[in-house]
Design a protein around this motif. Structure first.
Motif, PDB file in Angstrom:
ATOM      1  N   GLY A 144      -2.970  10.485 -18.852  1.00 47.86           N
ATOM      2  CA  GLY A 144      -2.381   9.313 -18.194  1.00 47.86           C
ATOM      3  C   GLY A 144      -1.416   8.588 -19.122  1.00 47.86           C
ATOM      4  N   LYS A 145      -0.378   8.048 -18.528  1.00 44.25           N
ATOM      5  CA  LYS A 145       0.628   7.332 -19.330  1.00 44.25           C
ATOM      6  C   LYS A 145       0.188   5.887 -19.551  1.00 44.25           C
ATOM      7  CE  LYS A 145       4.926   9.587 -18.037  1.00 44.25           C
ATOM      8  NZ  LYS A 145       5.389   9.762 -16.676  1.00 44.25           N
TER       9      LYS A 145
ATOM     10  N   ARG B 132      -4.996   3.672 -10.485  1.00 40.92           N
ATOM     11  CA  ARG B 132      -4.284   3.167 -11.655  1.00 40.92           C
ATOM     12  C   ARG B 132      -5.087   2.003 -12.233  1.00 40.92           C
ATOM     13  NH1 ARG B 132       1.824   2.385 -10.052  1.00 40.92           N
ATOM     14  NH2 ARG B 132       1.073   1.949  -7.966  1.00 40.92           N
TER      15      ARG B 132
ATOM     16  N   ASP C 255      -3.010   6.367 -14.809  1.00 36.94           N
ATOM     17  CA  ASP C 255      -2.028   5.664 -15.643  1.00 36.94           C
ATOM     18  C   ASP C 255      -2.528   4.250 -15.923  1.00 36.94           C
ATOM     19  OD1 ASP C 255      -0.379   7.830 -15.712  1.00 36.94           O
ATOM     20  OD2 ASP C 255       1.225   6.935 -14.512  1.00 36.94           O
TER      21      ASP C 255
END
Ligand SMILES: O=P(O)(O)OC[C@H]1O[C@H](OP(=O)(O)OP(=O)(O)O)[C@H](O)[C@@H]1O
Ligand SMILES: O=c1cc[nH]c(=O)[nH]1
Ligand SMILES: [Mg+2]
Length: 209
Positions: free
Chosen positions: A2-3, A156, A178
């Motif tokens: 995940g960013k 998220r 993310d």
């Protein structure tokens, strides 16, 4: 993996400074968290799909765009996550809200779940888990596991302040998630508090210290 997105919009950073400041009282703290949550909602919704719509302006017919109706669920982690819900709902009023109640044991730093109530259609929704603090990552990790166990597919995580330790836990356990932060801080202290952080978010929101 995940960013990690650090939302460094000047208004978010300015308000975060006053959220961190120990001289900021409960009323102002709560207002600032609400405002920053709204600004973060603006950033986190950048990728929402649009669809064409034909309307008539007072002058002529026009092809314009409206939201394509993606279903969103906000999942605050009680208690402190509640402080961010209203700000987000100002921009995403059609979102449904599910609650996950967790507290972190001050000795072991392990999370304990005491409540969960979710929209019935979480499988179809894009869920945004909300908590001001991502410290060891235990609470967010548990909340995300709970959601996945109940069928959630798109998740998220949105927090005001994150520690590298918590980010690592989420990235390892949930590579599909993310993470959106207003700030990525330095580390945790020996009590599991984020440094420099903002103290205990729940206590500062609700005046319980
Ligand atoms: O990443 P972690 O190490 O799990 O720590 C973060 C958690 O700790 C705080 O909640 P707390 O347990 O203080 O509960 P509260 O919101 O009721 O104050 C915070 O709001 C997070 O949920
Ligand atoms: O710094 C921290 C860590 C966990 N929970 C908080 O409220 N603050
Ligand atoms: Mg707390």
């Amino acid at each position: 993996m995940g960013k990690v997105h650090v939302l460094n919009h000047p208004l978010i950073q300015h308000k975060l400074t006053y959220i961190r400041d120990k001289h900021t009282g409960t009323k102002e703290f709560r207002e600032l968290v609400d405002e920053v949550a709204m600004l973060m909602a603006f950033e986190i919704t950048r990728n929402l799909p649009l669809q064409e719509k034909t309307i008539e302006t007072p002058v002529m017919e026009s092809q314009t765009q409206v939201l394509a109706g993606k279903k969103i669920g906000l999942i605050p982690i009680l208690r402190a996550g509640l402080g961010m819900v209203d700000g987000m709902l100002k921009l995403i009023p059609a979102a449904r809200v599910g609650h996950v109640g967790l507290y972190r044991d001050p000795e072991t730093l392990k999370p304990h779940e005491y409540y969960i109530k979710l929209p019935s259609d979480i499988k179809e929704r894009e869920l945004i888990v909300i908590d001001p603090m991502l410290a060891t990552g235990g609470s967010a990790n548990d909340a995300i596991h709970s959601l996945k166990k109940r069928g959630a597919k798109q998740i998220r995580l949105m927090c005001l302040v994150g520690a590298p330790e918590g980010v690592e836990v989420i990235q390892n356990e949930h590579p599909d998630v993310d993470i959106f932060l207003a700030a990525l801080d330095e580390k945790l202290d020996e009590h599991g508090y984020i440094i420099p952080g903002l103290g205990d978010a729940g206590d500062r929101l609700y005046g319980t210290k």
